[in-house]
Design a protein around this motif. Structure first.
Motif, PDB file in Angstrom:
ATOM      1  N   LEU B  69       0.824  -1.210   0.000  1.00 30.94           N
ATOM      2  CA  LEU B  69       0.000   0.000   0.000  1.00 30.94           C
ATOM      3  C   LEU B  69       0.856   1.257   0.000  1.00 30.94           C
ATOM      4  CD1 LEU B  69      -2.661  -0.889   2.769  1.00 30.94           C
ATOM      5  CD2 LEU B  69      -2.521  -1.735   0.428  1.00 30.94           C
ATOM      6  N   ALA B  70       0.383   2.288  -0.723  1.00 29.73           N
ATOM      7  CA  ALA B  70       1.102   3.560  -0.787  1.00 29.73           C
ATOM      8  C   ALA B  70       0.188   4.714  -0.389  1.00 29.73           C
ATOM      9  CB  ALA B  70       1.624   3.783  -2.202  1.00 29.73           C
ATOM     10  N   GLN B  71       0.774   5.865  -0.150  1.00 27.61           N
ATOM     11  CA  GLN B  71       0.081   7.109   0.261  1.00 27.61           C
ATOM     12  C   GLN B  71      -0.343   7.031   1.735  1.00 27.61           C
ATOM     13  OE1 GLN B  71      -0.430  10.043  -1.481  1.00 27.61           O
ATOM     14  NE2 GLN B  71       0.613   9.270  -3.283  1.00 27.61           N
ATOM     15  N   LEU B  73      -2.109   8.762   4.101  1.00 27.80           N
ATOM     16  CA  LEU B  73      -3.466   8.838   4.674  1.00 27.80           C
ATOM     17  C   LEU B  73      -4.326   7.643   4.271  1.00 27.80           C
ATOM     18  CD1 LEU B  73      -4.432  12.650   4.645  1.00 27.80           C
ATOM     19  CD2 LEU B  73      -2.993  11.379   6.205  1.00 27.80           C
ATOM     20  N   PRO B  74      -4.353   7.256   2.992  1.00 30.07           N
ATOM     21  CA  PRO B  74      -5.090   6.029   2.640  1.00 30.07           C
ATOM     22  C   PRO B  74      -4.576   4.775   3.356  1.00 30.07           C
ATOM     23  CG  PRO B  74      -4.758   7.366   0.694  1.00 30.07           C
ATOM     24  CD  PRO B  74      -3.961   8.004   1.793  1.00 30.07           C
ATOM     25  N   GLU B  77      -6.097   5.017   6.842  1.00 29.68           N
ATOM     26  CA  GLU B  77      -7.538   4.707   6.772  1.00 29.68           C
ATOM     27  C   GLU B  77      -7.742   3.195   6.616  1.00 29.68           C
ATOM     28  OE1 GLU B  77     -10.432   6.758   6.647  1.00 29.68           O
ATOM     29  OE2 GLU B  77      -9.644   8.785   6.313  1.00 29.68           O
ATOM     30  N   TYR B  78      -6.905   2.559   5.794  1.00 23.76           N
ATOM     31  CA  TYR B  78      -7.009   1.102   5.593  1.00 23.76           C
ATOM     32  C   TYR B  78      -6.735   0.351   6.893  1.00 23.76           C
ATOM     33  CZ  TYR B  78      -6.011  -3.644   4.016  1.00 23.76           C
ATOM     34  OH  TYR B  78      -6.011  -5.011   3.875  1.00 23.76           O
ATOM     35  N   GLU B  81      -9.760   0.724   9.090  1.00 30.47           N
ATOM     36  CA  GLU B  81     -10.968   0.005   8.645  1.00 30.47           C
ATOM     37  C   GLU B  81     -10.833  -1.508   8.782  1.00 30.47           C
ATOM     38  OE1 GLU B  81     -12.115   1.418   4.741  1.00 30.47           O
ATOM     39  OE2 GLU B  81     -13.102   3.147   5.649  1.00 30.47           O
ATOM     40  N   ARG B  97     -14.855  13.169  12.957  1.00 29.24           N
ATOM     41  CA  ARG B  97     -14.067  12.443  11.943  1.00 29.24           C
ATOM     42  C   ARG B  97     -13.673  13.406  10.825  1.00 29.24           C
ATOM     43  NH1 ARG B  97     -14.870   6.822  12.240  1.00 29.24           N
ATOM     44  NH2 ARG B  97     -14.661   6.378  10.030  1.00 29.24           N
ATOM     45  N   ARG B 101      -9.900  14.495   9.643  1.00 27.65           N
ATOM     46  CA  ARG B 101      -9.449  14.386   8.249  1.00 27.65           C
ATOM     47  C   ARG B 101      -9.083  15.746   7.675  1.00 27.65           C
ATOM     48  NH1 ARG B 101     -14.129  10.243   7.347  1.00 27.65           N
ATOM     49  NH2 ARG B 101     -12.986   8.263   7.241  1.00 27.65           N
TER      50      ARG B 101
END
Lengths: 219, 219
Positions: B69-71, B73-74, B77-78, B81, B97, B101
Motif C-alpha cells: 500500500l502507498a500514500q 493517509l489512505p 484509513e485502511y 478500517e 471524523r 481528516r
C-alpha cells in the motif's frame, strides 16, 4: 426547518478543481445545493468573511447540517458517512476503498497543490508552464500505472467512487495546461465514460453560474 | 502462516514525514512491523523495484495483508478500517471524523507536498528556504486556527486521531526549516502531550534503524 433553510450551500469557483470534485460528489448523491461563487481571480477567498469559514483561505466550503466544511476529500468523506444511501462514493471492500482513496490522494496531494494558482504565482510567469507540466505529468503517469491494476469501467472496478470525482477535474486542469494526454489511454477512456453522466455534466466548469463565457460543454 | 511471514513491512525513510505518520499509526494500533529503509538522498525510491511497489516513486509503502500500500493517509484509513479495535484512529462522531481528516488534509495536501525534497530541488538552492517557510507558515496558521475550535488535549477533542499522526511529523519538519513556532501555542502544547507517549517516541526519526547519527530524542 423549511427546505430553503436546510439546503446545502457550496462556496465554489467554476474552474477550481477542488470545488469541481465536491460538485460531482453532491450530484452523484442527488443532494440539491445552492452555489455561492467565490472569484479566485479577484482574491475573494482572502476576505476576512471567507477566512472565518476556512482559515486556509481556499475553496470549496460546504454549508451542510448547520456547519461550514472545508477541504474537498474530507467534505466528500463526511457526505458519504452521513448519507449512507446509494450510490456509494467509496466501495464496500476495504482494499478497494484504499485504492479509491489512494488514487484520490495522488491527485489531491501529489498534483493539484503543485499547480494551483497560488503556487504558480510564486513560481513566476516565466517558469510556470514547465513547472505545471512537470508535476501534472509525474502525477498522471503514476495514476495511469495504478489504474492498470484497479480500473474496470471506472477508476476502481465498475463502481463510480471518490477517485472518479478527483480524476475528471484533474484532467480538465491538465488540458488547461495543454498537457498531452495521449499516453493515458486508461484514464481518458474512463473520463469519457464519466463525462456522459448527468452528475458529471452538471458539475462541469462551463455549466456553473459563475462561468464567464458561452457554455461549450456538450452533453 | 508464521508470524514472520505475516508481519507488516514498512518501506520508510527516517525523516520522511509521510513515513513518520504511518509509523505513529502502526504504533498506536500496537501493530508490530519491520522497517525496510529507503534512502531518499541516494534516490533509492527511483529504482524500478521500488516503482513497481509505488508508481509515484515515493515512500512510505506498507506491506500488509499480502498487499503493498502507498500514500500515508489512505494507508492509515485502511489500517483503521481493517483493524477496528481500540484505540480508534478516527473519532466515532462524523463531524469529529471530518475535523480529524480536515486537519490531516491541510498538512498532507496543503503543506507537505510544497516543501518536500523533490519540489525544493526544483525551486533551487537560493530560494528554497524562503519558499518552504512561506508554505509551512501559511499552512500552520490555518491549522492553529482550526485547532481553536477542534482541540482538547489533542487535535480533535481528547482522543488521539489521524490528525495527531500528521501534526507531529509536520512540526518536526517545521523545526528542520527553522520556522518560528512561538505563534502556535495550541499545536505546540498538543505536540508536547503527544511526544511523551511511547507510540510517538518509537516513531521519531532519531529512533529509526536508518537514522545516521547519535540519537538525540529524549523520553
Amino acid at each position: 426547518m423549511s427546505n430553503a433553510e436546510t439546503k446545502p450551500i457550496l462556496h465554489s469557483y467554476y474552474r477550481s478543481s477542488c470545488s469541481y470534485r465536491v460538485r460531482i460528489a453532491l450530484n452523484l448523491k442527488n443532494i440539491d445545493y445552492t452555489t455561492h461563487a467565490v472569484n479566485l481571480i479577484k482574491s475573494e477567498q482572502l476576505t476576512d468573511e471567507h477566512k472565518k469559514l476556512n482559515p486556509k483561505a481556499e475553496i470549496p466550503v460546504l454549508f451542510i447540517d448547520g456547519k461550514a466544511l472545508a477541504q474537498s476529500l474530507p467534505i466528500i468523506e463526511y457526505i458519504e458517512e452521513t448519507r449512507q444511501f446509494k450510490p456509494r462514493l467509496l466501495p464496500e471492500d476495504p482494499f478497494k476503498r484504499y485504492q479509491a482513496r489512494m488514487i484520490s490522494e495522488i491527485i489531491a496531494s501529489g498534483i493539484q497543490p503543485l499547480q494551483n494558482l497560488n503556487v504558480l504565482k510564486r513560481v513566476g510567469d516565466e517558469k510556470k508552464a514547465d513547472w505545471a507540466h512537470h508535476f501534472i505529468k509525474v502525477g498522471l503517469d503514476a495514476v495511469e500505472k495504478v489504474l492498470e491494476e484497479s480500473a474496470g469501467r471506472y477508476c476502481v472496478g465498475d463502481e463510480i467512487s471518490l477517485a472518479d470525482c478527483c480524476l475528471v477535474p484533474q484532467l480538465y486542469n491538465a488540458r488547461r495546461f495543454n498537457v498531452d494526454l495521449t499516453n493515458y489511454p486508461i484514464m481518458t477512456a474512463i473520463e469519457e465514460r464519466l463525462n456522459v453522466l448527468p452528475a458529471f455534466q452538471k458539475a462541469h466548469p462551463d455549466r456553473q453560474p459563475d462561468f464567464p463565457g458561452e457554455s461549450v460543454a456538450k452533453a
